[in-house]
Design a protein around this motif. Structure first.
Motif, PDB file in Angstrom:
ATOM      1  N   ARG A 177       0.883  -0.961  -0.225  1.00 41.33           N
ATOM      2  CA  ARG A 177      -0.062   0.043   0.044  1.00 41.33           C
ATOM      3  C   ARG A 177       1.042   1.353  -0.100  1.00 41.33           C
ATOM      4  NH1 ARG A 177      -3.586  -2.815   3.777  1.00 41.33           N
ATOM      5  NH2 ARG A 177      -2.362  -1.610   5.601  1.00 41.33           N
ATOM      6  N   GLU A 178       1.642   0.966   0.650  1.00 35.41           N
ATOM      7  CA  GLU A 178       2.887   2.638   0.942  1.00 35.41           C
ATOM      8  C   GLU A 178       3.410   2.474  -0.087  1.00 35.41           C
ATOM      9  OE1 GLU A 178       6.564   3.980   3.600  1.00 35.41           O
ATOM     10  OE2 GLU A 178       5.467   2.263   4.718  1.00 35.41           O
ATOM     11  N   LEU A 179       4.021   1.890  -0.781  1.00 38.89           N
ATOM     12  CA  LEU A 179       4.360   1.636  -2.570  1.00 38.89           C
ATOM     13  C   LEU A 179       3.943   2.405  -3.196  1.00 38.89           C
ATOM     14  CD1 LEU A 179       6.845   1.279  -3.751  1.00 38.89           C
ATOM     15  CD2 LEU A 179       6.090  -1.121  -4.325  1.00 38.89           C
ATOM     16  N   LYS A 180       2.545   1.436  -3.786  1.00 38.26           N
ATOM     17  CA  LYS A 180       1.174   2.082  -4.713  1.00 38.26           C
ATOM     18  C   LYS A 180       0.834   4.091  -3.919  1.00 38.26           C
ATOM     19  CE  LYS A 180      -1.226  -1.876  -5.451  1.00 38.26           C
ATOM     20  NZ  LYS A 180      -2.482  -2.144  -5.936  1.00 38.26           N
ATOM     21  N   GLU A 181       1.650   4.327  -2.808  1.00 37.55           N
ATOM     22  CA  GLU A 181       0.880   5.488  -2.382  1.00 37.55           C
ATOM     23  C   GLU A 181       2.570   6.026  -2.908  1.00 37.55           C
ATOM     24  OE1 GLU A 181       0.056   5.452   1.610  1.00 37.55           O
ATOM     25  OE2 GLU A 181      -1.539   4.919   1.319  1.00 37.55           O
ATOM     26  N   ALA A 182       3.479   5.615  -3.157  1.00 38.90           N
ATOM     27  CA  ALA A 182       4.491   7.033  -3.299  1.00 38.90           C
ATOM     28  C   ALA A 182       4.242   6.550  -4.503  1.00 38.90           C
ATOM     29  CB  ALA A 182       5.350   5.913  -3.282  1.00 38.90           C
ATOM     30  N   GLN A 183       3.923   5.408  -5.358  1.00 37.11           N
ATOM     31  CA  GLN A 183       3.625   5.626  -7.315  1.00 37.11           C
ATOM     32  C   GLN A 183       3.036   6.783  -7.301  1.00 37.11           C
ATOM     33  OE1 GLN A 183       3.180   1.872  -7.845  1.00 37.11           O
ATOM     34  NE2 GLN A 183       5.301   0.913  -7.616  1.00 37.11           N
ATOM     35  N   LYS A 184       2.112   6.239  -6.750  1.00 34.21           N
ATOM     36  CA  LYS A 184       0.609   7.466  -6.956  1.00 34.21           C
ATOM     37  C   LYS A 184       1.666   9.061  -7.158  1.00 34.21           C
ATOM     38  CE  LYS A 184      -3.731   9.001  -5.971  1.00 34.21           C
ATOM     39  NZ  LYS A 184      -5.070   8.503  -5.153  1.00 34.21           N
ATOM     40  N   ARG A 185       1.917   9.358  -5.845  1.00 30.98           N
ATOM     41  CA  ARG A 185       2.576  10.668  -5.400  1.00 30.98           C
ATOM     42  C   ARG A 185       2.972  10.907  -6.741  1.00 30.98           C
ATOM     43  NH1 ARG A 185       2.496   9.186   0.215  1.00 30.98           N
ATOM     44  NH2 ARG A 185       4.428   8.596  -0.041  1.00 30.98           N
ATOM     45  N   ARG A 186       4.057  10.293  -6.854  1.00 34.17           N
ATOM     46  CA  ARG A 186       5.238  10.693  -7.889  1.00 34.17           C
ATOM     47  C   ARG A 186       4.536  10.828  -9.548  1.00 34.17           C
ATOM     48  NH1 ARG A 186       8.092   6.870  -6.812  1.00 34.17           N
ATOM     49  NH2 ARG A 186       7.420   4.441  -8.188  1.00 34.17           N
ATOM     50  N   LYS A 187       3.839   9.995  -9.894  1.00 32.06           N
ATOM     51  CA  LYS A 187       2.650  10.694 -11.039  1.00 32.06           C
ATOM     52  C   LYS A 187       2.096  11.460 -11.085  1.00 32.06           C
ATOM     53  CE  LYS A 187       1.497   5.523 -12.263  1.00 32.06           C
ATOM     54  NZ  LYS A 187       0.519   4.733 -12.516  1.00 32.06           N
ATOM     55  N   GLN A 188       1.366  12.268  -9.782  1.00 31.82           N
ATOM     56  CA  GLN A 188       1.270  12.820  -9.179  1.00 31.82           C
ATOM     57  C   GLN A 188       1.647  14.219  -9.604  1.00 31.82           C
ATOM     58  OE1 GLN A 188      -0.911  13.053  -5.509  1.00 31.82           O
ATOM     59  NE2 GLN A 188      -2.667  12.020  -6.366  1.00 31.82           N
ATOM     60  N   LEU A 189       3.178  14.384  -8.813  1.00 31.52           N
ATOM     61  CA  LEU A 189       3.841  15.080  -9.089  1.00 31.52           C
ATOM     62  C   LEU A 189       4.625  15.500 -10.685  1.00 31.52           C
ATOM     63  CD1 LEU A 189       6.149  17.312  -7.552  1.00 31.52           C
ATOM     64  CD2 LEU A 189       7.387  15.010  -7.318  1.00 31.52           C
ATOM     65  N   GLU A 190       4.731  14.445 -11.062  1.00 29.78           N
ATOM     66  CA  GLU A 190       5.193  14.264 -13.081  1.00 29.78           C
ATOM     67  C   GLU A 190       3.882  15.219 -13.434  1.00 29.78           C
ATOM     68  OE1 GLU A 190       6.106  10.295 -13.619  1.00 29.78           O
ATOM     69  OE2 GLU A 190       7.913  10.190 -12.410  1.00 29.78           O
ATOM     70  N   LEU A 191       2.511  15.174 -13.526  1.00 33.75           N
ATOM     71  CA  LEU A 191       1.981  15.357 -14.104  1.00 33.75           C
ATOM     72  C   LEU A 191       2.315  17.103 -13.942  1.00 33.75           C
ATOM     73  CD1 LEU A 191      -0.938  14.937 -15.964  1.00 33.75           C
ATOM     74  CD2 LEU A 191      -2.093  14.701 -13.891  1.00 33.75           C
ATOM     75  N   ARG A 192       1.467  17.042 -12.058  1.00 30.55           N
ATOM     76  CA  ARG A 192       1.527  18.864 -12.056  1.00 30.55           C
ATOM     77  C   ARG A 192       3.079  19.517 -12.549  1.00 30.55           C
ATOM     78  NH1 ARG A 192       3.568  18.288  -6.966  1.00 30.55           N
ATOM     79  NH2 ARG A 192       0.995  17.862  -6.535  1.00 30.55           N
ATOM     80  N   CYS A 193       4.251  18.457 -13.049  1.00 30.24           N
ATOM     81  CA  CYS A 193       4.947  19.273 -13.373  1.00 30.24           C
ATOM     82  C   CYS A 193       5.158  19.135 -14.932  1.00 30.24           C
ATOM     83  CB  CYS A 193       6.650  18.821 -13.140  1.00 30.24           C
ATOM     84  SG  CYS A 193       7.387  18.443 -11.398  1.00 30.24           S
ATOM     85  N   LYS A 194       4.270  18.383 -15.545  1.00 28.91           N
ATOM     86  CA  LYS A 194       3.942  18.569 -17.313  1.00 28.91           C
ATOM     87  C   LYS A 194       2.632  19.953 -17.771  1.00 28.91           C
ATOM     88  CE  LYS A 194       5.016  13.608 -18.388  1.00 28.91           C
ATOM     89  NZ  LYS A 194       4.190  12.192 -18.886  1.00 28.91           N
ATOM     90  N   VAL A 195       2.788  19.752 -16.029  1.00 31.84           N
ATOM     91  CA  VAL A 195       1.345  21.228 -16.666  1.00 31.84           C
ATOM     92  C   VAL A 195       2.112  21.928 -16.780  1.00 31.84           C
ATOM     93  CG1 VAL A 195      -0.815  21.735 -15.609  1.00 31.84           C
ATOM     94  CG2 VAL A 195      -0.531  19.914 -15.950  1.00 31.84           C
ATOM     95  N   GLU A 196       2.154  21.890 -14.947  1.00 34.23           N
ATOM     96  CA  GLU A 196       3.365  23.526 -15.243  1.00 34.23           C
ATOM     97  C   GLU A 196       4.887  23.867 -17.022  1.00 34.23           C
ATOM     98  OE1 GLU A 196       5.316  22.791 -11.674  1.00 34.23           O
ATOM     99  OE2 GLU A 196       3.625  23.429 -10.620  1.00 34.23           O
ATOM    100  N   GLU A 197       4.549  22.875 -17.225  1.00 37.22           N
ATOM    101  CA  GLU A 197       5.415  23.315 -17.826  1.00 37.22           C
ATOM    102  C   GLU A 197       5.211  23.600 -19.272  1.00 37.22           C
ATOM    103  OE1 GLU A 197       9.296  20.926 -20.588  1.00 37.22           O
ATOM    104  OE2 GLU A 197       7.956  19.553 -19.291  1.00 37.22           O
ATOM    105  N   SER A 198       3.530  23.002 -19.404  1.00 35.16           N
ATOM    106  CA  SER A 198       2.949  23.359 -20.806  1.00 35.16           C
ATOM    107  C   SER A 198       2.335  24.645 -20.700  1.00 35.16           C
ATOM    108  CB  SER A 198       1.781  22.188 -20.569  1.00 35.16           C
ATOM    109  OG  SER A 198       1.050  22.472 -21.957  1.00 35.16           O
ATOM    110  N   ILE A 199       1.973  24.618 -19.402  1.00 38.22           N
ATOM    111  CA  ILE A 199       0.568  26.257 -19.143  1.00 38.22           C
ATOM    112  C   ILE A 199       2.465  27.103 -19.361  1.00 38.22           C
ATOM    113  CG2 ILE A 199       0.941  27.555 -17.252  1.00 38.22           C
ATOM    114  CD1 ILE A 199      -0.994  25.970 -15.681  1.00 38.22           C
TER     115      ILE A 199
END
Length: 419
Positions: free
Chosen positions: A71-93
């Motif tokens: 569960r902890e690994l899944k949550e860490a992966q989810k947080r990492r994906k969210q961070l990557e998505l946020r970075c992509k959105v910020e880069e796109s903006i």
């Protein structure tokens, strides 16, 4: 660990560590919380655990720890994906802002209607250039200057000084003889403007700015005065423009035919807009349209609030700003297209509701609406009916409404609706 340190300090008179403690020492992890109690030996006054039971408990505990780690690994992966998505959105903006600043804005007159710019526009204008784009798109047909704003503001301040100190009720200031009396109503309404942001209420950083713009407008257009809902429009502009520019955009926005019809409460013209909306409602969502007709759910129940505040009160603020992006480009038609997009997004839910629940749902939309999902539904809405576009349908209905027969029919319909 504390448990082990205590046993190590114990003298010769104390009992030696239990076998279960030895098991815990051999684990490559430290048991957490009450989950680890399964490893503990039974109290001294009870028979000891059989070896098979102890082994079973150890296996169960290891499985629980393994699941927790998964569960902890899944949550860490989810947080990492969210961070990557946020970075992509910020880069796109960031990239989009650079395009707007360096290519589009310097060449506005030649590029604003190009296919490429329209596609970028649909995706949402970057916040850093949003105010500038809105100003250019709305225009300044009224030729309002910063000096005129200052004159209107000075006049509003003089009116405030001459007003009584006693609080005024909401019915006060509605006199047709002097709409400027609605200056006092502004104070009553500002406290209800984006209350969750806590920036427009008294003592907030934008209270005086919002108060000034609304007050100046009532002096600029005393024939209109202040109408509930205006504060939300002015507040959104304040968040994206300097004060004087926000006032200029505000006055020009409210001067558009649809906004003027609603804010001057032109019942006949408002009914025409509602009738035009129903034409495209029936065209795009016939099943939901029939359901609403069956339940006597008329457009005014939900459209008035949406149109009066340009969705800034009904939608999450970020999403409302994205709606404003395209509204500034496409005009009044887009407001009704957004309404159809919302109805299309929630069609399955709405067709299962009765009148009361439909009205409650539409007057208080969900707090979380996926922007891309809503805009895909808006994009799917076709604003043509029998080869006629929105403007043509609206114009035809206006002609019908202006005929003597239509006027008498409208009066009868209004009377029947009230009954």
């Amino acid at each position: 660990m504390e448990y082990e340190s205590k046993t190590s300090r114990a003298g010769p008179g104390h009992s030696p560590p239990s076998p279960r403690q030895s098991v815990r020492k051999n684990l490559d992890f430290e048991p957490n919380s009450t989950t680890a109690l399964i490893l503990e030996a039974r109290p001294a006054n009870l028979p000891a655990k059989p070896a098979e039971e102890a082994q079973k408990h150890r296996q169960q505990y290891e499985e629980m720890v393994a699941q927790a780690k998964k569960r902890e690994l899944k949550e860490a992966q989810k947080r990492r994906k969210q961070l990557e998505l946020r970075c992509k959105v910020e880069e796109s903006i960031g990239n989009a802002a650079q395009t707007w600043n360096q290519e589009i804005l310097p060449n506005w007159s030649t590029m604003c209607n190009s296919r490429r710019v329209r596609d970028l526009w649909w995706q949402g204008v970057p916040p850093s250039v949003r105010g500038k784009v809105w100003s250019l798109a709305v225009g300044n047909e009224l030729n309002i200057t910063h000096e005129l704003y200052n004159i209107c503001l000075a006049r509003a301040r003089d009116k405030w000084k001459s007003m009584p100190t006693e609080p005024v009720t909401e019915d006060a200031g509605s006199s047709l003889a002097d709409r400027e009396a609605s200056l006092e109503l502004i104070k009553l309404d500002i406290s209800r403007t984006f209350p969750h942001l806590c920036i427009f209420q008294q003592g907030g950083p934008y209270y005086d700015v919002l108060h000034s713009i609304l007050g100046a407008y009532t002096c600029y257009r005393p024939d209109v005065g202040y109408v509930q809902g205006m504060s939300f429009i002015a507040a959104v502009l304040i968040l994206n423009l300097d004060t004087a520019d926000a006032f200029i955009a505000f006055a020009n926005l409210l001067n558009k035919p649809c906004q003027m019809a609603f804010f001057r409460v032109d019942h006949s013209l408002m009914l025409t807009y509602f009738s035009a909306f129903e034409v495209f409602f029936d065209e795009n969502l016939p099943k939901l349209f029939a359901h609403f007709k069956e339940n006597n759910l008329t457009p005014d129940i939900y459209l008035i609030d949406w149109i009066f505040t340009l969705y800034s009160k009904s939608l999450p603020l970020d999403l409302a700003c994205r709606v404003w992006d395209v509204f500034c480009r496409d005009g009044d038609e887009f407001l009704f297209r957004v309404a159809l997009g919302i109805l299309r997004l929630y069609e399955d839910v709405l067709t299962r509701m009765d009148f009361i629940h439909n009205a409650q749902f539409l007057t208080r939309l969900p707090d979380h609406i996926p922007p891309d999902q809503l805009f895909s539904h808006i994009h799917a809405v076709h604003m043509t009916s029998k080869n006629r576009k929105w403007a043509q349908v609206l114009q035809a209905l206006q002609k019908e409404q202006s005929s003597p027969k239509a006027l008498s029919t409208t009066v009868i319909q209004e009377q029947n609706n009230r009954q």
